[in-house]
Design an enzyme around this catalytic site. Structure first.
Site, PDB file in Angstrom:
ATOM      1  N   SER A  95       1.973  -3.201  19.416  1.00 46.71           N
ATOM      2  CA  SER A  95       1.104  -4.175  18.770  1.00 46.71           C
ATOM      3  C   SER A  95       0.426  -3.558  17.539  1.00 46.71           C
ATOM      4  CB  SER A  95       0.088  -4.724  19.782  1.00 46.71           C
ATOM      5  OG  SER A  95      -0.544  -5.883  19.304  1.00 46.71           O
ATOM      6  N   ASN A 119       6.566  -4.738  19.890  1.00 45.19           N
ATOM      7  CA  ASN A 119       5.769  -5.961  19.724  1.00 45.19           C
ATOM      8  C   ASN A 119       4.922  -5.890  18.457  1.00 45.19           C
ATOM      9  OD1 ASN A 119       6.039  -5.339  22.873  1.00 45.19           O
ATOM     10  ND2 ASN A 119       6.083  -7.548  22.592  1.00 45.19           N
ATOM     11  N   HIS A 240       4.249 -10.348  25.281  1.00 45.93           N
ATOM     12  CA  HIS A 240       3.671  -9.313  24.418  1.00 45.93           C
ATOM     13  C   HIS A 240       3.517  -7.952  25.097  1.00 45.93           C
ATOM     14  CE1 HIS A 240       1.662  -8.009  20.796  1.00 45.93           C
ATOM     15  NE2 HIS A 240       0.614  -7.589  21.469  1.00 45.93           N
TER      16      HIS A 240
END
Length: 262
Positions: A95, A119, A240
């Protein structure tokens, strides 16, 4: 596994360290902490020197200034890698950690042997930008909604709900100032290094979950196709937090990546 602290200028850096071999440094996403890599720490520490960092303002690492940008987080990571004195490392991020990872590869290629971007986001649409920047503004006002990300990140399977409980705990423990600072940098940083992918020449794994609506499969393919040695992996039916909900598949993809000649 050993909990360690590194002092950099006026910043305290906390990390978890275990294993021997080639160095593998792991950077988590916003609101998480080093422990969010637990399936990868357990798996890779058998053959690699694994270091999982607490990002600034998360876990036990001190915060960056409230106005910090993504570039400041990248520079912090570069300083940490240099201070650890391990030479070129394998660097993986999830992320926001993936934005940092790509930024390090673009800014200090001599410090990375390989990168893995899990992600990640790439040039969000206008609608997506507005949504994530609105959430950042709410955090800066002291409003934190734990349930909203959990609903985006997890389904109803047993593996999802088990991981969800751990993530819920980490989100409830996060330093609000550190969270808001990092989230703001994350919300405004998707374009910062987006045009640098063509300059990344090391092996680059770009991975996401098929059902991740914010770090989409399309973004993953676009990043990977621009890197000289990019490989895209999209894991079906996952969202995610794929490193927690489908650890075996993620670990296998990362193992293949680590075996790619640097």
């Amino acid at each position: 596994m050993i909990s360690k602290t590194l002092q950099l200028s006026n910043h305290r850096v906390h990390y978890l360290e275990v294993g021997q071999g080639e160095p593998l440094i792991l950077i988590h996403g916003v609101g998480m902490q080093a422990s969010a890599w637990y399936p990868q720490i357990e798996y890779f520490s058998k053959h690699y020197h694994v270091i999982a960092l607490d990002m600034p303002g998360h876990g036990q690492s001190s915060c960056l200034p409230e106005q910090a940008t993504l570039q400041d987080f990248v520079n912090w990571t570069i300083d940490v890698i240099q201070a650890l004195g391990l030479g070129a490392v394998n660097l993986a991020g999830h992320s926001m950690g993936s934005l940092i990872t790509a930024g390090v590869a673009a800014s200090a290629p001599q410090l990375v042997k390989r990168i893995a971007v899990l992600n990640g986001v790439y040039k969000r649409t206008s609608e997506a930008k507005q949504a994530v920047q609105a959430r950042a503004a709410e955090l800066r006002q002291g409003v934190i909604d734990i349930q909203a990300p959990l609903q985006r990140w997890f389904g109803n399977t047993e593996s999802d709900q088990s991981a969800c409980e751990k993530v819920k705990t980490w989100l409830s423990e996060v330093n609000l100032q550190g969270y808001a600072t990092a989230y703001t940098a994350f919300a405004h940083g998707d374009d910062t290094y987006a045009d640098s992918w063509s300059s990344i020449h090391c092996p680059a794994l770009v991975l996401t979950g098929e059902q991740d609506l914010n770090s989409t499969a399309e973004m993953t393919y676009r990043m990977a196709e621009q890197a000289e040695k990019g490989q895209a992996v999209v894991i079906p039916d996952e969202r995610h937090m794929v490193n927690l909900t489908a650890p075996n598949l993620v670990n296998q993809a990362m193992q293949n990546w680590l075996h790619t000649p640097a």
